[in-house]
Design an enzyme around this catalytic site. Structure first.
Site, PDB file in Angstrom:
ATOM      1  N   MET A  82       0.835  -1.198   0.000  1.00  0.00           N
ATOM      2  CA  MET A  82       0.000   0.000   0.000  1.00  0.00           C
ATOM      3  C   MET A  82       0.875   1.255   0.000  1.00  0.00           C
ATOM      4  O   MET A  82       0.416   2.345   0.339  1.00  0.00           O
ATOM      5  CB  MET A  82      -0.938   0.003   1.208  1.00  0.00           C
ATOM      6  CG  MET A  82      -1.919  -1.167   1.168  1.00  0.00           C
ATOM      7  SD  MET A  82      -3.408  -0.879   2.117  1.00  0.00           S
ATOM      8  CE  MET A  82      -2.738  -0.703   3.756  1.00  0.00           C
ATOM      9  N   ALA A  84       3.982   3.954   1.056  1.00  0.00           N
ATOM     10  CA  ALA A  84       4.631   4.458   2.275  1.00  0.00           C
ATOM     11  C   ALA A  84       5.714   3.456   2.677  1.00  0.00           C
ATOM     12  O   ALA A  84       5.744   2.941   3.806  1.00  0.00           O
ATOM     13  CB  ALA A  84       3.623   4.705   3.398  1.00  0.00           C
ATOM     14  N   HIS A  89       9.105  -3.433   3.519  1.00  0.00           N
ATOM     15  CA  HIS A  89       8.678  -3.602   2.128  1.00  0.00           C
ATOM     16  C   HIS A  89       9.885  -3.894   1.234  1.00  0.00           C
ATOM     17  O   HIS A  89       9.835  -4.763   0.354  1.00  0.00           O
ATOM     18  CB  HIS A  89       8.027  -2.320   1.603  1.00  0.00           C
ATOM     19  CG  HIS A  89       6.765  -1.918   2.306  1.00  0.00           C
ATOM     20  ND1 HIS A  89       6.684  -0.790   3.099  1.00  0.00           N
ATOM     21  CD2 HIS A  89       5.532  -2.477   2.324  1.00  0.00           C
ATOM     22  CE1 HIS A  89       5.443  -0.679   3.556  1.00  0.00           C
ATOM     23  NE2 HIS A  89       4.728  -1.681   3.110  1.00  0.00           N
ATOM     24  N   GLN A 113     -10.298  -2.821   2.054  1.00  0.00           N
ATOM     25  CA  GLN A 113      -9.840  -3.486   3.270  1.00  0.00           C
ATOM     26  C   GLN A 113      -9.856  -2.563   4.491  1.00  0.00           C
ATOM     27  O   GLN A 113      -9.388  -2.937   5.562  1.00  0.00           O
ATOM     28  CB  GLN A 113      -8.450  -4.100   3.066  1.00  0.00           C
ATOM     29  CG  GLN A 113      -7.321  -3.107   2.889  1.00  0.00           C
ATOM     30  CD  GLN A 113      -6.042  -3.806   2.468  1.00  0.00           C
ATOM     31  OE1 GLN A 113      -5.927  -4.327   1.359  1.00  0.00           O
ATOM     32  NE2 GLN A 113      -5.050  -3.843   3.361  1.00  0.00           N
ATOM     33  N   GLN A 200       5.848 -11.731   6.929  1.00  0.00           N
ATOM     34  CA  GLN A 200       5.366 -12.452   8.120  1.00  0.00           C
ATOM     35  C   GLN A 200       4.752 -11.479   9.126  1.00  0.00           C
ATOM     36  O   GLN A 200       3.962 -11.865   9.980  1.00  0.00           O
ATOM     37  CB  GLN A 200       6.551 -13.217   8.743  1.00  0.00           C
ATOM     38  CG  GLN A 200       6.263 -13.908  10.054  1.00  0.00           C
ATOM     39  CD  GLN A 200       5.193 -14.983   9.938  1.00  0.00           C
ATOM     40  OE1 GLN A 200       4.961 -15.540   8.867  1.00  0.00           O
ATOM     41  NE2 GLN A 200       4.525 -15.275  11.048  1.00  0.00           N
ATOM     42  N   LYS A 201       5.105 -10.203   8.996  1.00  0.00           N
ATOM     43  CA  LYS A 201       4.527  -9.166   9.872  1.00  0.00           C
ATOM     44  C   LYS A 201       3.012  -9.296   9.932  1.00  0.00           C
ATOM     45  O   LYS A 201       2.403  -9.142  10.979  1.00  0.00           O
ATOM     46  CB  LYS A 201       4.942  -7.803   9.322  1.00  0.00           C
ATOM     47  CG  LYS A 201       4.081  -6.642   9.701  1.00  0.00           C
ATOM     48  CD  LYS A 201       4.575  -6.027  10.964  1.00  0.00           C
ATOM     49  CE  LYS A 201       3.706  -4.917  11.480  1.00  0.00           C
ATOM     50  NZ  LYS A 201       2.937  -4.194  10.525  1.00  0.00           N
ATOM     51  N   ASP A 202       2.385  -9.559   8.777  1.00  0.00           N
ATOM     52  CA  ASP A 202       0.930  -9.728   8.729  1.00  0.00           C
ATOM     53  C   ASP A 202       0.620 -11.221   8.687  1.00  0.00           C
ATOM     54  O   ASP A 202       0.230 -11.770   7.654  1.00  0.00           O
ATOM     55  CB  ASP A 202       0.363  -8.997   7.503  1.00  0.00           C
ATOM     56  CG  ASP A 202       0.597  -7.507   7.584  1.00  0.00           C
ATOM     57  OD1 ASP A 202      -0.307  -6.795   8.012  1.00  0.00           O
ATOM     58  OD2 ASP A 202       1.713  -7.055   7.247  1.00  0.00           O
ATOM     59  N   VAL A 228      10.847  -7.307   9.544  1.00  0.00           N
ATOM     60  CA  VAL A 228      11.958  -6.371   9.709  1.00  0.00           C
ATOM     61  C   VAL A 228      11.582  -5.410  10.848  1.00  0.00           C
ATOM     62  O   VAL A 228      10.478  -4.863  10.860  1.00  0.00           O
ATOM     63  CB  VAL A 228      12.235  -5.592   8.403  1.00  0.00           C
ATOM     64  CG1 VAL A 228      13.344  -4.567   8.610  1.00  0.00           C
ATOM     65  CG2 VAL A 228      12.604  -6.568   7.282  1.00  0.00           C
ATOM     66  N   SER A 237       6.360  -0.532  10.222  1.00  0.00           N
ATOM     67  CA  SER A 237       5.008  -0.434   9.684  1.00  0.00           C
ATOM     68  C   SER A 237       4.812   0.966   9.132  1.00  0.00           C
ATOM     69  O   SER A 237       5.341   1.932   9.692  1.00  0.00           O
ATOM     70  CB  SER A 237       3.996  -0.687  10.806  1.00  0.00           C
ATOM     71  OG  SER A 237       2.713  -0.245  10.416  1.00  0.00           O
TER      72      SER A 237
HETATM   73  P1  AMP Z   1       1.385  -3.003   3.459  1.00  0.00           P
HETATM   74  O1  AMP Z   1       1.948  -1.917   2.596  1.00  0.00           O
HETATM   75  O2  AMP Z   1       1.305  -2.650   4.911  1.00  0.00           O
HETATM   76  O3  AMP Z   1       0.111  -3.586   2.912  1.00  0.00           O
HETATM   77  O4  AMP Z   1       2.445  -4.184   3.404  1.00  0.00           O
HETATM   78  C1  AMP Z   1       2.835  -4.746   2.194  1.00  0.00           C
HETATM   79  C2  AMP Z   1       3.630  -5.993   2.464  1.00  0.00           C
HETATM   80  O5  AMP Z   1       4.785  -5.657   3.236  1.00  0.00           O
HETATM   81  C3  AMP Z   1       2.851  -7.036   3.265  1.00  0.00           C
HETATM   82  O6  AMP Z   1       3.134  -8.326   2.742  1.00  0.00           O
HETATM   83  C4  AMP Z   1       3.410  -6.870   4.645  1.00  0.00           C
HETATM   84  O7  AMP Z   1       3.338  -8.038   5.434  1.00  0.00           O
HETATM   85  C5  AMP Z   1       4.858  -6.516   4.341  1.00  0.00           C
HETATM   86  N1  AMP Z   1       5.473  -5.849   5.490  1.00  0.00           N
HETATM   87  C6  AMP Z   1       5.015  -4.744   6.129  1.00  0.00           C
HETATM   88  N2  AMP Z   1       5.799  -4.453   7.184  1.00  0.00           N
HETATM   89  C7  AMP Z   1       6.768  -5.388   7.209  1.00  0.00           C
HETATM   90  C8  AMP Z   1       7.877  -5.648   8.072  1.00  0.00           C
HETATM   91  N3  AMP Z   1       8.147  -4.874   9.124  1.00  0.00           N
HETATM   92  N4  AMP Z   1       8.663  -6.698   7.790  1.00  0.00           N
HETATM   93  C9  AMP Z   1       8.398  -7.520   6.736  1.00  0.00           C
HETATM   94  N5  AMP Z   1       7.373  -7.325   5.889  1.00  0.00           N
HETATM   95  C10 AMP Z   1       6.556  -6.283   6.122  1.00  0.00           C
END
Ligand code: AMP
Length: 333
Positions: A82, A84, A89, A113, A200-202, A228, A237
């Site tokens: 998403m 940012a 990422h 979502q 794995q964060k999510d 991470v 995040s």
């Molecule tokens: P998002 O932009 O929050 O939807 O995240 C996009 C992808 O990045 C998803 O697969 C998340 O699980 C992954 N992600 C977000 N934060 C982390 C992190 N701290 N470590 C590893 N992967 C992450």
């Protein structure tokens, strides 16, 4: 200049100037963005950029780019985000680069979502910076569609993984996982990847997506990359950007609670009630943080277990002010 405005300018310029099809729209996007907002490279360095990254806004162009790569014998990897972007990422992008030949990163803040009272409108958007980072990582395509492109009027079809979607985050975020699985299946149809990279964060999202892929016979391998963290343990995040210094410090209670559970497990404790009680006690040291859930369960079904075992998922979600943070560990890792 907003991301949408950058994209609009890119496509407008492209159609006006009739740029040759594979020319880097990103260079143009960045040139436009930087000229108008004076954004500089986040690292402040002038690294030579080795290859072009295309910024695409339409499904048709993105599908064509992925198919062309596959026709040329390349393995396509997709990293849905998403935006940012942070190091979490980027770790996925690096894994995708290592395990595929053609990497598509998607940037789409998916309204489906977000609940009606959630942070859709204020979700951080840093499109120009994201593009700079992704070009440095060597992403081949950034797919950054508009909401209208992804959800044309009259769209009424959804993908929902029953059961799993109503566990963990699905409890306090009803409809969230249906939004995730719907957009991810659309992104898979658009990019037709060999591999897709998730964090794995999510952890609950990973379980839901793996089940969707299995149940619907989707021809994509799901690769899960480790969490991470910041040096002090806070899981990275995009929502950490909401935290001021106090909230940022309070947010450390999530990783602290997980660590406590993990240490007790290492010490031989297997009783889930005792493990959870210790984690919850950690939260009492931060009364301003509201625990949403702390659970020990099966990482594939997300169902709670009574006896902890190697491989069990300890997952936590909590509100620091209005910011909802999540984190997890796999026991015995
Ligand atoms: P998002 O932009 O929050 O939807 O995240 C996009 C992808 O990045 C998803 O697969 C998340 O699980 C992954 N992600 C977000 N934060 C982390 C992190 N701290 N470590 C590893 N992967 C992450």
């Amino acid at each position: 200049m907003s991301a949408a405005s950058v994209r609009w300018q890119v496509f407008r310029r492209r159609s006006l100037l009739r740029l040759e099809p594979r020319r880097s729209e990103l260079s143009l996007a960045l040139a436009l963005g930087m000229a108008m907002t004076n954004v500089s490279s986040p690292t402040g360095t002038a690294d030579p950029i080795s290859k072009h990254t295309q910024v695409l806004g339409t499904i048709a162009e993105t599908r064509a780019a992925g198919r062309a790569a596959r026709r040329a014998g390349q393995r396509v990897g997709v990293v849905p985000t998403m935006g940012a972007l942070h190091e979490g990422h980027l770790s996925l992008v690096r894994a995708a680069k290592a395990q595929s030949d053609f990497v598509i990163v998607t940037i789409f803040v998916n309204p489906l979502q977000f609940g009606p009272k959630e942070d859709l409108s204020k979700y951080p958007r840093t499109f120009e910076r994201d593009c700079t980072l992704l070009e440095k990582e060597g992403a081949d395509v950034i797919f950054a569609p508009s909401v209208e492109e992804m959800y044309p009027g009259g769209a009424v079809t959804y993908v929902k993984v029953e059961g799993l979607s109503d566990r963990l985050d699905g409890v306090s975020r009803p409809g969230h996982f249906r939004g995730v699985t719907t957009v991810v299946s659309k992104l898979f149809h658009i990019t037709e990847p060999d591999r897709a990279f998730f964090g794995q964060k999510d952890a609950a999202q990973v379980a839901v997506i793996k089940r969707m892929v299995r149940d619907l016979d989707m021809s994509v391998e799901i690769v899960v990359c480790p969490i991470v963290r910041e040096v002090d343990g806070l899981a990275m995040s995009s929502r950490n950007a909401y935290l001021n210094a106090t909230a940022r410090r309070q947010g450390l209670v999530l990783s602290r609670a997980l660590k406590r559970v993990e240490e007790m497990f290492r010490g031989g404790e297997r009783d889930v009630r005792l493990l959870l009680a210790a984690g919850e006690e950690e939260f009492r040291s931060e009364p301003d943080v509201r625990l949403d859930y702390l659970s020990i369960g099966d990482p594939d079904t997300l169902e709670p277990v009574e006896q902890a075992r190697h491989g069990a998922l300890v997952a936590v979600a909590a509100y620091v002010g209005t910011t909802r943070l999540i984190d997890n560990v796999i026991l015995g890792d």
